[in-house]
Scaffold this active site. Structure first.
Site, PDB file in Angstrom:
ATOM      1  N   GLY A   1     -86.154  -3.058   0.383  1.00 23.24           N
ATOM      2  CA  GLY A   1     -85.297  -2.789   1.536  1.00 23.24           C
ATOM      3  C   GLY A   1     -85.789  -1.666   2.176  1.00 23.24           C
TER       4      GLY A   1
ATOM      5  N   GLN B   1     -84.544   5.948   7.165  1.00 20.93           N
ATOM      6  CA  GLN B   1     -85.683   6.323   6.557  1.00 20.93           C
ATOM      7  C   GLN B   1     -86.758   6.555   7.330  1.00 20.93           C
ATOM      8  OE1 GLN B   1     -84.768   2.982   3.226  1.00 20.93           O
ATOM      9  NE2 GLN B   1     -85.699   4.842   2.161  1.00 20.93           N
TER      10      GLN B   1
ATOM     11  N   GLU C   1     -78.813   0.336   0.983  1.00 26.95           N
ATOM     12  CA  GLU C   1     -79.370   0.485   2.498  1.00 26.95           C
ATOM     13  C   GLU C   1     -78.102   1.053   3.612  1.00 26.95           C
ATOM     14  OE1 GLU C   1     -82.148   0.699   2.640  1.00 26.95           O
ATOM     15  OE2 GLU C   1     -82.696  -0.938   0.886  1.00 26.95           O
TER      16      GLU C   1
HETATM   17  O1  GNR Z   1     -87.556  -0.804  -2.883  1.00 25.95           O
HETATM   18  C1  GNR Z   1     -86.340  -0.445  -3.445  1.00 25.95           C
HETATM   19  N1  GNR Z   1     -85.866  -0.848  -4.413  1.00 25.95           N
HETATM   20  C2  GNR Z   1     -84.747  -0.932  -5.082  1.00 25.95           C
HETATM   21  C3  GNR Z   1     -84.354  -1.116  -6.167  1.00 25.95           C
HETATM   22  C4  GNR Z   1     -83.174  -1.132  -7.047  1.00 25.95           C
HETATM   23  C5  GNR Z   1     -82.040  -0.665  -6.037  1.00 25.95           C
HETATM   24  C6  GNR Z   1     -82.503  -0.350  -4.665  1.00 25.95           C
HETATM   25  C7  GNR Z   1     -83.708  -0.655  -4.138  1.00 25.95           C
HETATM   26  S1  GNR Z   1     -83.990  -0.337  -2.346  1.00 25.95           S
HETATM   27  C8  GNR Z   1     -85.835   0.370  -2.499  1.00 25.95           C
HETATM   28  C9  GNR Z   1     -86.067   0.572  -1.001  1.00 25.95           C
HETATM   29  C10 GNR Z   1     -85.569   1.672  -0.493  1.00 25.95           C
HETATM   30  O2  GNR Z   1     -85.560   2.698  -0.477  1.00 25.95           O
HETATM   31  N2  GNR Z   1     -84.568   1.189   0.440  1.00 25.95           N
HETATM   32  O3  GNR Z   1     -83.713   2.099   1.033  1.00 25.95           O
HETATM   33 NI    NI Z   2     -83.520   3.863  -0.238  1.00 26.73          NI
END
Ligand code: GNR
Ligand code: NI
Length: 171
Positions: free
Chosen positions: A46, A51, A135
């Site tokens: 995500g 970000q 997110e």
């Molecule tokens: O890549 C991501 N993996 C993830 C793993 C467990 C819970 C949330 C995430 S989101 C993260 C990418 C990210 O920083 N999204 O904001």
């Molecule tokens: Ni994140």
């Protein structure tokens, strides 16, 4: 498409509150495509616009096994949260190499606009539910480490500052 630089905790810009997108136009679709490229290139599931230092309510996700099901959420709203809670290990591209447990509602129903500007609803559970909440927190200026103890957060802040400093020195 282009890869965008990702802000690293404790950058104060990660605490900006995103404003709604006024209309899904060419500019927004380009942002979405650049965010997808950035997310896939970083092996993330995500990415929130916050970000990449764009403070508008745009999220991209892909929690599919083959990383072939991109999901775009523009102006997302949570319609329903389950009473049942779940604890999951979370990570964040803005807090590299840090993983810790966070408790959140196990399931959420979200309404958003897609890349085509059309509204849709998503009933999420499992990693998708974790990710969409993670997110949406970013869009509100919240990073997952803020759910951890002050002691842990302080250690993480120090570690991230050192990591960034070492990288700038070419270590
Ligand atoms: O890549 C991501 N993996 C993830 C793993 C467990 C819970 C949330 C995430 S989101 C993260 C990418 C990210 O920083 N999204 O904001
Ligand atoms: Ni994140």
């Amino acid at each position: 498409m282009a890869r965008l630089p990702i802000l690293r905790y404790p950058d104060p810009r990660l605490h900006s509150v995103a404003r709604p997108v006024a209309g899904v136009d060419e500019r927004v679709r380009r942002l979405v495509d650049d965010m997808l490229e950035t997310m896939y290139a970083s092996d993330g599931v995500g990415l929130a616009a916050t970000q990449v230092d764009v403070h508008e309510r745009v999220i991209v996700m892909d929690t599919s096994e083959q990383h072939d099901r991109p999901l775009v959420l523009i102006n997302p709203e949570i319609l329903k949260r389950s009473e049942e809670m779940a604890v999951n290990e979370e990570g964040c591209l803005s807090v590299p190499l840090i993983y810790d447990r966070v408790e959140r509602p196990a399931r959420v129903t979200v309404r958003a606009l897609g890349r085509d500007g059309q509204p849709f609803e998503l009933e999420a559970e499992g990693l998708t539910a974790v990710c969409v909440q993670h997110e949406m927190d970013h869009l509100m200026g919240k990073v997952f480490v803020e759910y951890l103890s002050l002691l842990k957060r302080d250690r993480i802040r120090t570690k991230m500052l050192k990591k960034t400093r070492d990288e700038l020195r070419g270590k």
